[in-house]
Design a protein around this motif. Structure first.
Motif, short mmCIF file in Angstrom:
data_model
loop_
_atom_site.label_atom_id
_atom_site.label_comp_id
_atom_site.label_asym_id
_atom_site.label_seq_id
_atom_site.Cartn_x
_atom_site.Cartn_y
_atom_site.Cartn_z
N ASP A 1 14.13 23.99 9.32
CA ASP A 1 14.05 25.21 8.51
C ASP A 1 12.78 25.99 8.87
O ASP A 1 11.71 25.40 9.02
CB ASP A 1 13.99 24.87 7.02
CG ASP A 1 15.30 24.36 6.45
OD1 ASP A 1 16.24 24.11 7.22
OD2 ASP A 1 15.36 24.19 5.22
N THR A 2 12.93 27.30 9.02
CA THR A 2 11.77 28.13 9.34
C THR A 2 11.33 28.97 8.15
O THR A 2 10.31 29.64 8.23
CB THR A 2 12.09 29.07 10.52
OG1 THR A 2 13.19 29.91 10.17
CG2 THR A 2 12.41 28.28 11.78
N GLY A 3 12.09 28.96 7.08
CA GLY A 3 11.80 29.77 5.89
C GLY A 3 13.08 30.42 5.42
O GLY A 3 14.19 30.00 5.79
N TRP A 4 12.94 31.44 4.58
CA TRP A 4 14.11 32.09 3.98
C TRP A 4 15.03 32.74 5.00
O TRP A 4 16.22 32.93 4.74
CB TRP A 4 13.66 33.13 2.95
CG TRP A 4 13.08 32.48 1.75
CD1 TRP A 4 11.75 32.36 1.44
CD2 TRP A 4 13.78 31.83 0.70
NE1 TRP A 4 11.59 31.67 0.27
CE2 TRP A 4 12.83 31.34 -0.23
CE3 TRP A 4 15.13 31.61 0.44
CZ2 TRP A 4 13.18 30.65 -1.37
CZ3 TRP A 4 15.48 30.91 -0.71
CH2 TRP A 4 14.52 30.45 -1.60
N ASP A 5 14.54 33.05 6.20
CA ASP A 5 15.37 33.69 7.22
C ASP A 5 16.29 32.71 7.94
O ASP A 5 17.27 33.12 8.56
CB ASP A 5 14.49 34.43 8.23
CG ASP A 5 13.51 33.51 8.94
OD1 ASP A 5 13.04 32.54 8.31
OD2 ASP A 5 13.20 33.76 10.12
N HIS A 6 16.00 31.41 7.88
CA HIS A 6 16.81 30.41 8.59
C HIS A 6 16.57 29.04 7.97
O HIS A 6 15.56 28.41 8.22
CB HIS A 6 16.45 30.39 10.07
CG HIS A 6 17.41 29.58 10.89
ND1 HIS A 6 17.20 29.35 12.23
CD2 HIS A 6 18.57 28.94 10.60
CE1 HIS A 6 18.20 28.62 12.71
NE2 HIS A 6 19.03 28.35 11.73
N TYR A 7 17.54 28.61 7.15
CA TYR A 7 17.41 27.30 6.51
C TYR A 7 18.77 26.70 6.21
O TYR A 7 19.78 27.40 6.15
CB TYR A 7 16.57 27.41 5.22
CG TYR A 7 17.23 28.11 4.07
CD1 TYR A 7 17.80 27.39 3.03
CD2 TYR A 7 17.27 29.50 3.99
CE1 TYR A 7 18.39 28.02 1.94
CE2 TYR A 7 17.85 30.15 2.91
CZ TYR A 7 18.42 29.40 1.90
OH TYR A 7 19.00 30.02 0.84
N ALA A 8 18.80 25.39 6.05
CA ALA A 8 20.03 24.69 5.66
C ALA A 8 20.31 25.07 4.21
O ALA A 8 19.50 24.82 3.33
CB ALA A 8 19.85 23.19 5.82
N ASP A 9 21.47 25.70 3.98
CA ASP A 9 21.75 26.25 2.65
C ASP A 9 22.91 25.56 1.93
O ASP A 9 23.34 26.00 0.88
CB ASP A 9 21.97 27.75 2.71
CG ASP A 9 23.10 28.17 3.64
OD1 ASP A 9 23.81 27.29 4.17
OD2 ASP A 9 23.28 29.38 3.82
N GLY A 10 23.42 24.45 2.50
CA GLY A 10 24.46 23.71 1.81
C GLY A 10 25.10 22.64 2.66
O GLY A 10 24.81 22.52 3.86
#
Length: 117
Positions: free
Chosen positions: A46-55
């Motif tokens: 994950d790099t932050g809100w712009d690219h993360y595992a979301d589910g």
């Protein structure tokens, strides 16, 4: 000016590629009465809100979704991380389930196959 814009675009694309697809690296299924609880460990840079595992989801081989867990925020400093989902109903004749993680840029990662006892 165009060269500068292309450089910025290339950097943005490379930054998105660094995190790659999310991967499920472990799954524990525990019976809880008539349903099951899944504990799923996901690895993703994950790099932050712009690219993360979301589910992540758990499903049958025919793609019937048995449960879906939403991940509401990035886990930049917590890798890999484990989250659970309770209340999953498995069909009596199920022998295998598939678990996969999702991220905000690449979508679904590869399946993690769980053979049921």
């Amino acid at each position: 000016m165009l060269k500068h814009a292309l450089t910025i675009a290339a950097l943005l694309i490379c930054g998105a590629a660094v995190a790659g697809q999310p991967r499920v690296i472990d799954v524990t299924l525990t019976p809880t009465g008539s349903t099951w609880r899944a504990e799923v460990t996901v690895a993703h840079a994950d790099t932050g809100w712009d690219h993360y595992a979301d589910g992540w989801d758990i499903r049958l081989p025919d793609n019937t979704v048995l449960g879906h867990r939403v991940l509401h925020h990035p886990h930049v400093t917590e890798q890999p991380f484990t989250r659970s989902l309770s209340g999953i109903t498995l069909p009596d004749d199920a022998t295998t389930v598939l678990v996969r993680a999702h991220d905000s840029v690449h979508g679904w990662g590869p399946d993690f196959v769980v053979t049921l006892p």
